[in-house]
Design a protein around this motif. Structure first.
Motif, PDB file in Angstrom:
ATOM      1  N   LYS A  47     -59.150 -41.783  17.374  1.00 54.18           N
ATOM      2  CA  LYS A  47     -58.243 -41.980  16.248  1.00 54.18           C
ATOM      3  C   LYS A  47     -59.101 -41.989  14.994  1.00 54.18           C
ATOM      4  CE  LYS A  47     -54.682 -45.056  14.521  1.00 54.18           C
ATOM      5  NZ  LYS A  47     -53.985 -46.318  14.739  1.00 54.18           N
ATOM      6  N   LYS A  48     -59.018 -40.912  14.219  1.00 49.64           N
ATOM      7  CA  LYS A  48     -59.816 -40.773  13.000  1.00 49.64           C
ATOM      8  C   LYS A  48     -59.293 -41.727  11.939  1.00 49.64           C
ATOM      9  CE  LYS A  48     -62.499 -37.946  12.707  1.00 49.64           C
ATOM     10  NZ  LYS A  48     -63.912 -38.143  13.014  1.00 49.64           N
ATOM     11  N   GLN A  49     -60.220 -42.385  11.258  1.00 52.25           N
ATOM     12  CA  GLN A  49     -59.850 -43.256  10.150  1.00 52.25           C
ATOM     13  C   GLN A  49     -59.634 -42.390   8.913  1.00 52.25           C
ATOM     14  OE1 GLN A  49     -59.144 -46.465  10.168  1.00 52.25           O
ATOM     15  NE2 GLN A  49     -59.569 -46.584  12.351  1.00 52.25           N
ATOM     16  N   ARG A  50     -58.593 -42.671   8.206  1.00 56.90           N
ATOM     17  CA  ARG A  50     -58.286 -41.917   6.986  1.00 56.90           C
ATOM     18  C   ARG A  50     -58.530 -42.789   5.770  1.00 56.90           C
ATOM     19  NH1 ARG A  50     -52.530 -39.022   8.268  1.00 56.90           N
ATOM     20  NH2 ARG A  50     -53.207 -37.859  10.101  1.00 56.90           N
ATOM     21  N   SER A  51     -58.996 -42.171   4.730  1.00 61.22           N
ATOM     22  CA  SER A  51     -59.153 -42.890   3.469  1.00 61.22           C
ATOM     23  C   SER A  51     -57.941 -42.577   2.597  1.00 61.22           C
ATOM     24  CB  SER A  51     -60.439 -42.445   2.762  1.00 61.22           C
ATOM     25  OG  SER A  51     -60.303 -41.111   2.315  1.00 61.22           O
ATOM     26  N   LEU A  52     -57.793 -43.308   1.525  1.00 58.28           N
ATOM     27  CA  LEU A  52     -56.694 -43.013   0.599  1.00 58.28           C
ATOM     28  C   LEU A  52     -56.823 -41.606   0.041  1.00 58.28           C
ATOM     29  CD1 LEU A  52     -56.282 -46.373  -1.347  1.00 58.28           C
ATOM     30  CD2 LEU A  52     -54.701 -45.351   0.291  1.00 58.28           C
ATOM     31  N   LEU A  55     -55.054 -39.015   1.927  1.00 56.09           N
ATOM     32  CA  LEU A  55     -53.597 -39.053   1.840  1.00 56.09           C
ATOM     33  C   LEU A  55     -53.040 -38.340   0.618  1.00 56.09           C
ATOM     34  CD1 LEU A  55     -53.050 -42.765   2.910  1.00 56.09           C
ATOM     35  CD2 LEU A  55     -52.931 -40.715   4.324  1.00 56.09           C
ATOM     36  N   VAL A  56     -53.909 -37.973  -0.305  1.00 48.59           N
ATOM     37  CA  VAL A  56     -53.456 -37.304  -1.523  1.00 48.59           C
ATOM     38  C   VAL A  56     -52.718 -36.022  -1.148  1.00 48.59           C
ATOM     39  CG1 VAL A  56     -54.214 -36.108  -3.610  1.00 48.59           C
ATOM     40  CG2 VAL A  56     -55.288 -38.259  -2.953  1.00 48.59           C
ATOM     41  N   GLY A  57     -51.507 -35.906  -1.657  1.00 46.65           N
ATOM     42  CA  GLY A  57     -50.712 -34.713  -1.414  1.00 46.65           C
ATOM     43  C   GLY A  57     -49.854 -34.780  -0.161  1.00 46.65           C
ATOM     44  N   LEU A  58     -50.007 -35.812   0.680  1.00 42.32           N
ATOM     45  CA  LEU A  58     -49.182 -35.915   1.885  1.00 42.32           C
ATOM     46  C   LEU A  58     -47.750 -36.309   1.563  1.00 42.32           C
ATOM     47  CD1 LEU A  58     -51.390 -37.658   4.618  1.00 42.32           C
ATOM     48  CD2 LEU A  58     -50.625 -35.295   4.527  1.00 42.32           C
ATOM     49  N   ALA A  59     -47.580 -37.052   0.499  1.00 38.07           N
ATOM     50  CA  ALA A  59     -46.246 -37.541   0.185  1.00 38.07           C
ATOM     51  C   ALA A  59     -45.972 -37.352  -1.302  1.00 38.07           C
ATOM     52  CB  ALA A  59     -46.130 -39.014   0.549  1.00 38.07           C
ATOM     53  N   THR A  60     -44.731 -37.051  -1.586  1.00 42.64           N
ATOM     54  CA  THR A  60     -44.283 -37.050  -2.961  1.00 42.64           C
ATOM     55  C   THR A  60     -43.123 -38.041  -3.039  1.00 42.64           C
ATOM     56  OG1 THR A  60     -42.772 -35.214  -2.530  1.00 42.64           O
ATOM     57  CG2 THR A  60     -44.957 -34.666  -3.359  1.00 42.64           C
ATOM     58  N   LYS A  62     -40.089 -39.900  -5.699  1.00 39.45           N
ATOM     59  CA  LYS A  62     -39.424 -40.024  -6.984  1.00 39.45           C
ATOM     60  C   LYS A  62     -39.421 -41.474  -7.438  1.00 39.45           C
ATOM     61  CE  LYS A  62     -36.573 -36.004  -6.250  1.00 39.45           C
ATOM     62  NZ  LYS A  62     -35.250 -35.450  -6.066  1.00 39.45           N
ATOM     63  N   LYS A  63     -39.742 -42.383  -6.490  1.00 41.52           N
ATOM     64  CA  LYS A  63     -39.839 -43.794  -6.851  1.00 41.52           C
ATOM     65  C   LYS A  63     -41.225 -44.287  -6.465  1.00 41.52           C
ATOM     66  CE  LYS A  63     -37.855 -45.339  -2.495  1.00 41.52           C
ATOM     67  NZ  LYS A  63     -36.876 -46.174  -1.853  1.00 41.52           N
ATOM     68  N   GLU A  64     -41.585 -45.475  -6.933  1.00 41.00           N
ATOM     69  CA  GLU A  64     -42.904 -46.025  -6.663  1.00 41.00           C
ATOM     70  C   GLU A  64     -43.045 -46.376  -5.183  1.00 41.00           C
ATOM     71  OE1 GLU A  64     -44.292 -49.118  -9.204  1.00 41.00           O
ATOM     72  OE2 GLU A  64     -43.371 -48.217 -10.974  1.00 41.00           O
ATOM     73  N   PHE A  65     -44.280 -46.330  -4.687  1.00 33.57           N
ATOM     74  CA  PHE A  65     -44.559 -46.722  -3.308  1.00 33.57           C
ATOM     75  C   PHE A  65     -45.894 -47.436  -3.257  1.00 33.57           C
ATOM     76  CE2 PHE A  65     -46.364 -42.557  -3.922  1.00 33.57           C
ATOM     77  CZ  PHE A  65     -47.592 -42.628  -3.299  1.00 33.57           C
ATOM     78  N   ASP A  66     -46.134 -48.136  -2.154  1.00 34.65           N
ATOM     79  CA  ASP A  66     -47.356 -48.922  -1.973  1.00 34.65           C
ATOM     80  C   ASP A  66     -48.374 -48.078  -1.197  1.00 34.65           C
ATOM     81  OD1 ASP A  66     -49.356 -50.699  -1.338  1.00 34.65           O
ATOM     82  OD2 ASP A  66     -47.996 -52.296  -0.711  1.00 34.65           O
ATOM     83  N   PRO A  67     -49.464 -47.633  -1.845  1.00 32.00           N
ATOM     84  CA  PRO A  67     -50.437 -46.787  -1.161  1.00 32.00           C
ATOM     85  C   PRO A  67     -51.137 -47.492   0.001  1.00 32.00           C
ATOM     86  CG  PRO A  67     -51.251 -47.395  -3.343  1.00 32.00           C
ATOM     87  CD  PRO A  67     -49.839 -47.871  -3.239  1.00 32.00           C
ATOM     88  N   VAL A  68     -51.281 -48.816  -0.056  1.00 34.10           N
ATOM     89  CA  VAL A  68     -51.919 -49.548   1.042  1.00 34.10           C
ATOM     90  C   VAL A  68     -51.032 -49.491   2.285  1.00 34.10           C
ATOM     91  CG1 VAL A  68     -52.750 -51.805   1.810  1.00 34.10           C
ATOM     92  CG2 VAL A  68     -53.215 -51.025  -0.521  1.00 34.10           C
ATOM     93  N   LYS A  69     -49.732 -49.700   2.111  1.00 31.68           N
ATOM     94  CA  LYS A  69     -48.799 -49.593   3.239  1.00 31.68           C
ATOM     95  C   LYS A  69     -48.786 -48.173   3.788  1.00 31.68           C
ATOM     96  CE  LYS A  69     -45.653 -53.311   1.946  1.00 31.68           C
ATOM     97  NZ  LYS A  69     -44.292 -53.653   1.522  1.00 31.68           N
ATOM     98  N   LEU A  70     -48.861 -47.180   2.907  1.00 36.25           N
ATOM     99  CA  LEU A  70     -48.893 -45.787   3.333  1.00 36.25           C
ATOM    100  C   LEU A  70     -50.140 -45.508   4.173  1.00 36.25           C
ATOM    101  CD1 LEU A  70     -47.546 -43.000   3.152  1.00 36.25           C
ATOM    102  CD2 LEU A  70     -48.861 -42.592   1.080  1.00 36.25           C
ATOM    103  N   LYS A  72     -51.877 -47.733   5.941  1.00 37.41           N
ATOM    104  CA  LYS A  72     -51.707 -48.418   7.227  1.00 37.41           C
ATOM    105  C   LYS A  72     -50.791 -47.641   8.157  1.00 37.41           C
ATOM    106  CE  LYS A  72     -52.709 -53.070   5.593  1.00 37.41           C
ATOM    107  NZ  LYS A  72     -52.188 -54.406   5.323  1.00 37.41           N
ATOM    108  N   ARG A  73     -49.718 -47.092   7.620  1.00 39.17           N
ATOM    109  CA  ARG A  73     -48.804 -46.278   8.440  1.00 39.17           C
ATOM    110  C   ARG A  73     -49.521 -45.043   8.985  1.00 39.17           C
ATOM    111  NH1 ARG A  73     -43.792 -44.369   5.589  1.00 39.17           N
ATOM    112  NH2 ARG A  73     -43.492 -43.421   7.639  1.00 39.17           N
ATOM    113  N   SER A  74     -50.370 -44.426   8.158  1.00 39.60           N
ATOM    114  CA  SER A  74     -51.083 -43.229   8.616  1.00 39.60           C
ATOM    115  C   SER A  74     -52.104 -43.584   9.683  1.00 39.60           C
ATOM    116  CB  SER A  74     -51.763 -42.524   7.442  1.00 39.60           C
ATOM    117  OG  SER A  74     -52.903 -43.236   7.014  1.00 39.60           O
ATOM    118  N   GLN A  75     -52.730 -44.758   9.580  1.00 40.17           N
ATOM    119  CA  GLN A  75     -53.699 -45.175  10.599  1.00 40.17           C
ATOM    120  C   GLN A  75     -53.033 -45.491  11.919  1.00 40.17           C
ATOM    121  OE1 GLN A  75     -55.698 -48.321   8.457  1.00 40.17           O
ATOM    122  NE2 GLN A  75     -57.387 -46.966   7.893  1.00 40.17           N
ATOM    123  N   ARG A  76     -51.775 -45.942  11.870  1.00 41.90           N
ATOM    124  CA  ARG A  76     -51.035 -46.190  13.106  1.00 41.90           C
ATOM    125  C   ARG A  76     -50.501 -44.885  13.700  1.00 41.90           C
ATOM    126  NH1 ARG A  76     -48.435 -50.393  10.005  1.00 41.90           N
ATOM    127  NH2 ARG A  76     -46.626 -49.021   9.869  1.00 41.90           N
TER     128      ARG A  76
END
Length: 79
Positions: A47-52, A55-60, A62-70, A72-76
């Motif tokens: 399971k490769k560890q991903r850095s923030l 994640l650039v460009g994986l999600a767009t 229209k509202k704000e989101f929490d990059p830390v939660k994003l 963690k979701r990608s690491q799971r």
């Protein structure tokens, strides 16, 4: 190409990942190994560890989101 090799189990049940396997799969100390037992077989997955930055460009959004939660979701593996 199939690589077949053997390693020893060391004190404390530590294992060595052979260099040719690490290089082929770009395994680093930050990665995690998951273990699965199927009958007599043991299957390992990296399971490769991903850095923030990964994640650039994986999600767009229209509202704000929490990059830390994003992250963690990608690491799971959720995304």
């Amino acid at each position: 190409m199939i690589i077949m090799t053997t390693t020893n189990i060391y004190k404390g049940f530590q294992l060595h990942i052979p260099k040719e396997i690490r290089e082929k799969h770009n395994i680093t100390e930050d990665d995690q190994i998951s273990w699965r037992s199927e009958g007599e077989d043991i299957i390992l997955n990296v399971k490769k560890q991903r850095s923030l930055r990964d994640l650039v460009g994986l999600a767009t959004a229209k509202k704000e989101f929490d990059p830390v939660k994003l992250k963690k979701r990608s690491q799971r593996g959720d995304i």
